[in-house]
Design an enzyme around this catalytic site. Structure first.
Site, short mmCIF file in Angstrom:
data_model
loop_
_atom_site.label_atom_id
_atom_site.label_comp_id
_atom_site.label_asym_id
_atom_site.label_seq_id
_atom_site.Cartn_x
_atom_site.Cartn_y
_atom_site.Cartn_z
N LYS A 11 14.81 73.23 67.58
CA LYS A 11 13.72 73.48 66.46
C LYS A 11 12.99 72.17 65.92
CE LYS A 11 15.07 71.71 63.22
NZ LYS A 11 15.10 70.33 62.83
N TYR A 44 13.91 76.26 58.74
CA TYR A 44 15.18 77.24 58.35
C TYR A 44 15.00 78.13 57.44
CZ TYR A 44 18.08 73.67 60.99
OH TYR A 44 18.70 72.77 62.09
#
Ligand code: NAD
Length: 366
Positions: free
Chosen positions: A137, A222
């Site tokens: 990510k 997140y």
């Protein structure tokens, strides 16, 4: 929440990921019953902090996976990796000869652990070499890049998974499960905060060309993810504002962003990320209770409460469980649960958040 049999929950929950926890797994490691002797070979691309201190050690705790190769632009790192991981020269690549990994039958998966701006190139090159891809990510610099990566993996018949390790952590799996509304009723409000004080200038995370953005791209993602799995639906509109206390250090990338995400049910997420503050929290309010996780997003030490009652889950190695889950998906021909589409959905939201900032906090519909 004492009525919830937490052990049963985690066992059932991780079984959903294709992984069986056994009694001895309480602690940092995971032990599972192997379903077949073959192990999926991973090649790590980029031997920085995350590969060195998290992924390579985690691979030693897997059952269905192993470290089978490395790709690095730093020859000085090679001897140490060879010794520590028993790697032969034949499975060590650099960025120039990387494409010849196509002929290396020991490598099934290329795990892209490079600065964000390099995720697209190495995902596509890996796919074209016929390798499955796990990508870290944030998936790429923007949604358009994510779509190219998904298309390349599809065209080459390989799986694309995202390194969203928290999907394999029990507190977060519980939040995901509670989205159905069966335990505490419907979730209506989410609060997500993930911020840390980044180190000195000069690092790639502070360079727009390499990172694509600042705290939002790195850790804000997140909270975007968390809100989406806490509600079990996709946002329909967002608003964001950016704040800077140090315009010199954060000249190229965002320092602090606060934002809202609206969901079709009317639920709302309020989130903050920063490279110049400390917070690490996920909170969900439901019709009949609340879930709080703090600290929420680390590799370990995660703690949570349900209606002020402490959750007692065993510590797990998220990365090991995740890599084994992806390995099983490959062996069984099941598309990855945490796929490139998951990364794309977050990047669509992040693109809209940056668009809102550019437009002074305007509401952007998705
Ligand atoms: P890092 O700076 O420690 O390592 C980056 C690696 O890329 C180094 O080995 C470096 O040599 C290599 N590299 C190649 N070209 C480079 C260039 N032009 N500039 C800088 N480095 C270059 O970074 P990291 O913390 O390991 O992060 C790597 C990726 O993993 C990032 O996308 C990050 O977001 C992701 N990450 C994910 C998690 C997680 O919990 N899922 C945690 C940390 C990092």
């Amino acid at each position: 929440m004492s009525s919830i049999n937490r052990r049963t929950f985690i066992d059932r929950s991780l079984k959903g990921a294709g992984v069986t926890l056994v009694a001895s797994s309480v602690g940092r490691s995971l032990t599972a019953a192997p379903q077949e002797s073959r192990k999926i070979g991973y090649a790590l691309v980029g031997l920085g902090n995350y590969s060195t201190h998290q992924l390579a050690p985690a691979l030693k705790e897997t059952v269905h996976s192993k470290l089978a190769g490395i790709v690095t632009g730093s020859p000085r790192k090679i001897p140490n990796w060879k010794v520590r991981h028993g790697l032969a020269d034949a499975h060590i690549y650099n960025y120039e000869n990387f494409d010849s990994i196509a002929d290396d039958s020991a490598i099934d998966v290329v795990y892209v652990v490079l600065p964000n701006s390099m995720h697209k190139e190495y995902t596509i090159r890996a796919a074209e070499a016929g390798k499955h891809v796990l990508c870290e990510k944030p998936m790429a610099l923007n949604a358009a890049e994510c779509r190219e990566m998904i298309a390349a993996c599809k065209a080459n018949g390989v799986f694309l998974g995202m390194g969203y390790r928290l999907h394999y952590e029990p507190h977060h799996r519980l939040v995901k499960d509670f989205a159905k509304g069966e335990k505490l009723g419907v979730p209506t409000y989410f609060q997500g905060e993930f911020a840390f004080r980044i180190g000195g200038p000069g690092q790639w995370r502070l360079k727009k060309e390499l990172a694509g953005g600042g705290a939002m791209m790195d850790v804000g993602v997140y909270c975007v993810q968390g809100a989406r799995y806490a509600f079990g639906e996709e946002p329909v509109a967002v608003r964001a504002q950016e704040f800077k206390t140090d315009p010199v250090k954060f000249a190229e990338v965002d320092e602090t962003i606060s934002w809202q995400m609206e969901f079709p049910s009317g639920a709302v997420a309020n989130c903050t990320t920063s490279y110049n503050a400390r917070t690490n929290r996920l909170y969900v309010s439901y019709e009949n209770g609340v879930v709080e996780i703090e600290p929420a997003y680390g590799y370990g030490g995660i703690q949570g409460r349900i209606n002020f009652d402490k959750m007692e889950f065993p510590a797990v190695n998220q990365q090991a469980i995740h890599m084994d889950a992806f390995a099983l998906e490959i062996m069984e021909g099941r598309p990855p649960a945490i796929s490139g589409e998951e990364g794309l959905r977050d990047m669509v939201v992040i693109d809209a958040l940056y668009e809102s900032i550019q437009n002074h906090g305007k509401r952007i519909t998705l």
